[in-house]
Design a protein around this motif. Sequence first.
Motif, PDB file in Angstrom:
ATOM      1  N   ARG A 144       0.822  -1.210   0.000  1.00  0.00           N
ATOM      2  CA  ARG A 144       0.000   0.000   0.000  1.00  0.00           C
ATOM      3  C   ARG A 144       0.852   1.254   0.000  1.00  0.00           C
ATOM      4  O   ARG A 144       0.519   2.247  -0.611  1.00  0.00           O
ATOM      5  N   ARG A 145       1.946   1.215   0.730  1.00  0.00           N
ATOM      6  CA  ARG A 145       2.649   2.460   0.956  1.00  0.00           C
ATOM      7  C   ARG A 145       3.647   2.794  -0.126  1.00  0.00           C
ATOM      8  O   ARG A 145       4.101   3.918  -0.237  1.00  0.00           O
ATOM      9  N   HIS A 146       4.040   1.839  -0.936  1.00  0.00           N
ATOM     10  CA  HIS A 146       5.040   2.137  -1.957  1.00  0.00           C
ATOM     11  C   HIS A 146       4.516   3.132  -2.973  1.00  0.00           C
ATOM     12  O   HIS A 146       3.423   2.996  -3.487  1.00  0.00           O
ATOM     13  N   PHE A 147       5.315   4.114  -3.243  1.00  0.00           N
ATOM     14  CA  PHE A 147       4.977   5.091  -4.278  1.00  0.00           C
ATOM     15  C   PHE A 147       5.785   4.694  -5.504  1.00  0.00           C
ATOM     16  O   PHE A 147       6.862   5.202  -5.768  1.00  0.00           O
ATOM     17  N   MET A 148       5.289   3.734  -6.251  1.00  0.00           N
ATOM     18  CA  MET A 148       6.005   3.246  -7.420  1.00  0.00           C
ATOM     19  C   MET A 148       5.686   4.131  -8.605  1.00  0.00           C
ATOM     20  O   MET A 148       4.562   4.173  -9.096  1.00  0.00           O
ATOM     21  N   SER A 188      12.554   1.937  -0.730  1.00  0.00           N
ATOM     22  CA  SER A 188      13.004   1.838  -2.120  1.00  0.00           C
ATOM     23  C   SER A 188      14.297   2.614  -2.335  1.00  0.00           C
ATOM     24  O   SER A 188      15.110   2.258  -3.200  1.00  0.00           O
ATOM     25  N   LYS A 189      14.526   3.660  -1.539  1.00  0.00           N
ATOM     26  CA  LYS A 189      15.762   4.436  -1.695  1.00  0.00           C
ATOM     27  C   LYS A 189      16.981   3.634  -1.277  1.00  0.00           C
ATOM     28  O   LYS A 189      18.038   3.710  -1.916  1.00  0.00           O
ATOM     29  N   VAL A 190      16.850   2.866  -0.219  1.00  0.00           N
ATOM     30  CA  VAL A 190      18.014   2.127   0.256  1.00  0.00           C
ATOM     31  C   VAL A 190      18.188   0.784  -0.444  1.00  0.00           C
ATOM     32  O   VAL A 190      19.231   0.149  -0.323  1.00  0.00           O
ATOM     33  N   THR A 191      17.183   0.364  -1.185  1.00  0.00           N
ATOM     34  CA  THR A 191      17.302  -0.902  -1.920  1.00  0.00           C
ATOM     35  C   THR A 191      17.489  -0.694  -3.415  1.00  0.00           C
ATOM     36  O   THR A 191      17.554  -1.662  -4.171  1.00  0.00           O
ATOM     37  N   GLY A 192      17.567   0.573  -3.830  1.00  0.00           N
ATOM     38  CA  GLY A 192      17.769   0.847  -5.247  1.00  0.00           C
ATOM     39  C   GLY A 192      16.502   0.766  -6.067  1.00  0.00           C
ATOM     40  O   GLY A 192      16.556   0.663  -7.297  1.00  0.00           O
ATOM     41  N   GLY A 193      15.356   0.820  -5.420  1.00  0.00           N
ATOM     42  CA  GLY A 193      14.089   0.772  -6.143  1.00  0.00           C
ATOM     43  C   GLY A 193      13.769   2.104  -6.796  1.00  0.00           C
ATOM     44  O   GLY A 193      14.478   3.089  -6.633  1.00  0.00           O
ATOM     45  N   ALA A 194      12.683   2.133  -7.558  1.00  0.00           N
ATOM     46  CA  ALA A 194      12.244   3.379  -8.205  1.00  0.00           C
ATOM     47  C   ALA A 194      11.784   4.349  -7.128  1.00  0.00           C
ATOM     48  O   ALA A 194      10.802   4.099  -6.429  1.00  0.00           O
ATOM     49  N   SER A 195      12.496   5.447  -6.985  1.00  0.00           N
ATOM     50  CA  SER A 195      12.218   6.393  -5.916  1.00  0.00           C
ATOM     51  C   SER A 195      12.004   7.811  -6.394  1.00  0.00           C
ATOM     52  O   SER A 195      11.323   8.593  -5.744  1.00  0.00           O
ATOM     53  N   TYR A 196      12.612   8.142  -7.516  1.00  0.00           N
ATOM     54  CA  TYR A 196      12.664   9.537  -7.942  1.00  0.00           C
ATOM     55  C   TYR A 196      12.124   9.697  -9.358  1.00  0.00           C
ATOM     56  O   TYR A 196      12.018   8.735 -10.127  1.00  0.00           O
ATOM     57  N   VAL A 197      11.822  10.945  -9.708  1.00  0.00           N
ATOM     58  CA  VAL A 197      11.411  11.230 -11.076  1.00  0.00           C
ATOM     59  C   VAL A 197      12.514  10.804 -12.044  1.00  0.00           C
ATOM     60  O   VAL A 197      12.244  10.411 -13.181  1.00  0.00           O
ATOM     61  N   GLN A 198      13.765  10.836 -11.588  1.00  0.00           N
ATOM     62  CA  GLN A 198      14.872  10.382 -12.429  1.00  0.00           C
ATOM     63  C   GLN A 198      14.745   8.907 -12.788  1.00  0.00           C
ATOM     64  O   GLN A 198      15.328   8.451 -13.784  1.00  0.00           O
ATOM     65  N   ASP A 199      13.991   8.138 -11.984  1.00  0.00           N
ATOM     66  CA  ASP A 199      13.826   6.701 -12.224  1.00  0.00           C
ATOM     67  C   ASP A 199      12.629   6.367 -13.110  1.00  0.00           C
ATOM     68  O   ASP A 199      12.412   5.200 -13.437  1.00  0.00           O
ATOM     69  N   GLU A 225      -6.721  23.921 -17.467  1.00  0.00           N
ATOM     70  CA  GLU A 225      -7.334  22.611 -17.227  1.00  0.00           C
ATOM     71  C   GLU A 225      -6.762  21.536 -18.136  1.00  0.00           C
ATOM     72  O   GLU A 225      -6.987  20.342 -17.919  1.00  0.00           O
ATOM     73  N   ASN A 226      -6.016  21.937 -19.168  1.00  0.00           N
ATOM     74  CA  ASN A 226      -5.400  20.968 -20.075  1.00  0.00           C
ATOM     75  C   ASN A 226      -3.958  20.644 -19.704  1.00  0.00           C
ATOM     76  O   ASN A 226      -3.288  19.900 -20.424  1.00  0.00           O
ATOM     77  N   VAL A 227      -3.492  21.219 -18.595  1.00  0.00           N
ATOM     78  CA  VAL A 227      -2.132  20.948 -18.120  1.00  0.00           C
ATOM     79  C   VAL A 227      -2.220  20.364 -16.718  1.00  0.00           C
ATOM     80  O   VAL A 227      -2.873  20.936 -15.844  1.00  0.00           O
ATOM     81  N   ARG A 228      -1.590  19.235 -16.534  1.00  0.00           N
ATOM     82  CA  ARG A 228      -1.598  18.577 -15.223  1.00  0.00           C
ATOM     83  C   ARG A 228      -0.159  18.366 -14.765  1.00  0.00           C
ATOM     84  O   ARG A 228       0.654  17.789 -15.479  1.00  0.00           O
ATOM     85  N   CYS A 229       0.170  18.854 -13.577  1.00  0.00           N
ATOM     86  CA  CYS A 229       1.488  18.656 -12.989  1.00  0.00           C
ATOM     87  C   CYS A 229       1.369  17.734 -11.782  1.00  0.00           C
ATOM     88  O   CYS A 229       0.589  18.010 -10.862  1.00  0.00           O
ATOM     89  N   ILE A 230       2.125  16.662 -11.815  1.00  0.00           N
ATOM     90  CA  ILE A 230       2.101  15.661 -10.749  1.00  0.00           C
ATOM     91  C   ILE A 230       3.473  15.634 -10.100  1.00  0.00           C
ATOM     92  O   ILE A 230       4.493  15.512 -10.783  1.00  0.00           O
ATOM     93  N   HIS A 231       3.518  15.768  -8.787  1.00  0.00           N
ATOM     94  CA  HIS A 231       4.812  15.736  -8.114  1.00  0.00           C
ATOM     95  C   HIS A 231       5.369  14.329  -8.060  1.00  0.00           C
ATOM     96  O   HIS A 231       4.676  13.371  -7.726  1.00  0.00           O
ATOM     97  N   ALA A 232       6.628  14.215  -8.421  1.00  0.00           N
ATOM     98  CA  ALA A 232       7.391  12.983  -8.240  1.00  0.00           C
ATOM     99  C   ALA A 232       8.708  13.391  -7.601  1.00  0.00           C
ATOM    100  O   ALA A 232       9.381  14.302  -8.080  1.00  0.00           O
ATOM    101  N   GLU A 233       9.059  12.746  -6.533  1.00  0.00           N
ATOM    102  CA  GLU A 233      10.209  13.181  -5.752  1.00  0.00           C
ATOM    103  C   GLU A 233      11.480  13.224  -6.604  1.00  0.00           C
ATOM    104  O   GLU A 233      11.694  12.372  -7.462  1.00  0.00           O
ATOM    105  N   GLY A 234      12.320  14.213  -6.341  1.00  0.00           N
ATOM    106  CA  GLY A 234      13.590  14.345  -7.050  1.00  0.00           C
ATOM    107  C   GLY A 234      14.762  14.206  -6.100  1.00  0.00           C
ATOM    108  O   GLY A 234      14.672  14.537  -4.925  1.00  0.00           O
ATOM    109  N   SER A 235      15.877  13.707  -6.613  1.00  0.00           N
ATOM    110  CA  SER A 235      17.048  13.497  -5.749  1.00  0.00           C
ATOM    111  C   SER A 235      17.853  14.786  -5.685  1.00  0.00           C
ATOM    112  O   SER A 235      18.875  14.947  -6.335  1.00  0.00           O
ATOM    113  N   GLY A 236      17.359  15.708  -4.895  1.00  0.00           N
ATOM    114  CA  GLY A 236      18.035  16.981  -4.722  1.00  0.00           C
ATOM    115  C   GLY A 236      17.045  18.120  -4.757  1.00  0.00           C
ATOM    116  O   GLY A 236      16.253  18.225  -5.680  1.00  0.00           O
TER     117      GLY A 236
END
Length: 754
Positions: A12-16, A220-231, A392-403
Amino acid sequence: MSHHDDPIDESRRHFMISGALFVAFSLVKGTDALAQEVIADEGAAVHIGKDTQALAGSLKTNPFLDAWIKITPEGKVTVFTGKVELGTGVRTALLQVAAEELDMAPSLITFLTADTGASPDEGLTAGSHTMADSGSALLNAAAQVRGLLVDAAAKHFGVDASALAASDAVIHARDGRTMTYGEAVGLVDLHRSASSSSPLKDPKTFRTIGTALPRLDIPSKVTGGASYVQDMQLPGMLHARVVMPPVYDAKLLAYDEAAITKMPGVVRIVRNGSMLAVVAQGEWQAVVAQRALSASAQWSPGRALPDPATVHRDLKQIATQQIKIADHHAPMAPAAKTVNARFIKRYLLHGSIGPSCAVAHLDGDQLTVWTHSQGVYPLRDALAEMLSMQKENVRCIHAEGSGCYGHNAADDAAAHAALIAAAMPGHPVRVQWMREQEHTWDHFTPAMVTEVKASIDASGKIVDWRYALWSSSHNERIVNAGRLLPARMLEKPFVSAPSTPMLQPEGGGDRNAIPLYMLPNIEVLNHFSPTMPLQTSAMRSLGAHTNVFAIESVMDELAHMAGIDPVEFRLRHLDDSRAKDVIRLAAKQFGWPRAPRARNRGVGFAFAKYKNLMGYVAIAVEVSVEPETGLVKLEQAVAAVDCGQVVNPDGVRNQIEGGIVQSASWTLHEELRYDTHRIRSFDWGTYPILRFSSVPARIEVHLIDRPGAPFLGTAEASMGPTAGALVNALFDATGKRVREMPLAGDTLRKLIEV
């Protein structure tokens, strides 16, 4: 073991990023998406209304309960926040707040952060405001939702609400009857404005607030999983790299299009004015092509950069507005001793570990941008303006960034991705800046000069305090398309909105320029510059880092002049009992006052209440100095913190510890290198930061918890006190007052030799 003690459900908690982002889409299809937008717009419209001013935190601007909490007939609970996770762990703390007042285990809640298609509009995640704004809103919204559901169940059962108890989304009656939240929500309309009063739980009964719930983002950060927008990886995604001008205002004259388009994997070159990018099938192919494209590009000269030798002197010429932020006077005893001091802070860069990145996809007339912006709604508005699209035709979704920790290149990378995606409809496009771009085109934290004249009487009481600073707003956030760097490079360029000073008590360059101490005669002047010779904007704590550095250095000097212990001197000039509590606790835990130190060792103390509004922090440090080289090592730091009700003690300690390390790096080592031709800090070899080998051996953070008290932000609260404690410890170690940052290195070595 109760449900409240259940471990968090990892599924449930993973933000994949490759999956949950699309789950978020399904939550707001159709009318739900429109409802959310209406709620946000209505919230903004009623911001000044008397009916919302009494509401807690961000409920003032987003008053509808179902903007924060949605419950399906099946009992699925989704909680929304307009704030974002920047690595502070605040997403976990906000979940704890909602879970506590909903009487649910956190693992049963789907928790979604900033998304212009789903979440309330809470502006920026900045200024240590998240817990005060969103935390307070969620605390009250969750309590009111729980209260409404329980009242509905009570009416249905024909019993008094006090005879019911809620647990994990189920309402229990004493006779054994139950009703789920899903069933109860069918009896009550949550699309209603919040009330100014909430049925908040007694803090003594808290089971989730106040516990060190494991952070949602760490596994996911410490196991190398998908964590950031870079991933992020999307089906059919293309990779783009941009070519930046060598210097400000340089115009693109020519490039070798034919040679680049023949390179392996290259799909297209996108150019608009001086905005230049190459798009390729693979990421490495894009990198190789970008290097070749950059080498072939020809640019006009651009404009000269400032001379580092005169940049602080020049501040006094370009600061064209004088703003008096404190001015009151009272009869006092005559001055016996006076300190006159001038402090210097140089330009710094964010030094984000991961270069900024964004992904954009134009599908039909809908543009979706995944970004680590700190403000998805302001960014959405600016992107729409830049592309001449409807909001209304533009949607911005936050995805964590490394920095992050301030206004780095996240918004600019998002603008690049949006421009390239708009030129290539139907293709998801990923843009990541190169390291040298992240460094040289950063929104640097501005240079500053501060001057202090302070006097004490014969008894050691401060009788006069005059303070002046020269700097800019420290905040050039996205308020129009022209604030986006790529938008200013287009064939038809946008113009940045004018720079304006941030008002007190928040402040910008003058943040924390008014001491919390009792000063009967005080004058504080902010000499504001609406322009800066380098591109600048917000970095963690804005002007507070330098202002507290200066204030606490002078407080230490006055204490020594008066022959009074520096901790006792501060206590004598405070009437805020909570301030005194953190000072006494830090001093006690550090063992202040210390016995005489070994040679080249020193201890220092400092205190501040962030913005005079947020968390109280007092810090004692010990440093060692190598006189021959000017090397300074922060050996240990002990901090005491009062941030009101502590939601996640581990999270607070993490932020204070991280702030101490980062502030030590700024204060001792960091300095942007540039000359009149170029920015020269283009990699880690040319921008000195604190290394792992120099991290203090011991950092202690002691918390004063105040259950039921308002949440006070801490993420930026330790920056100024750390700087002040360090400069005072250097005096203790060397007998020299160092007034220019960075404190360590040749400047200190030469000062010691005098």
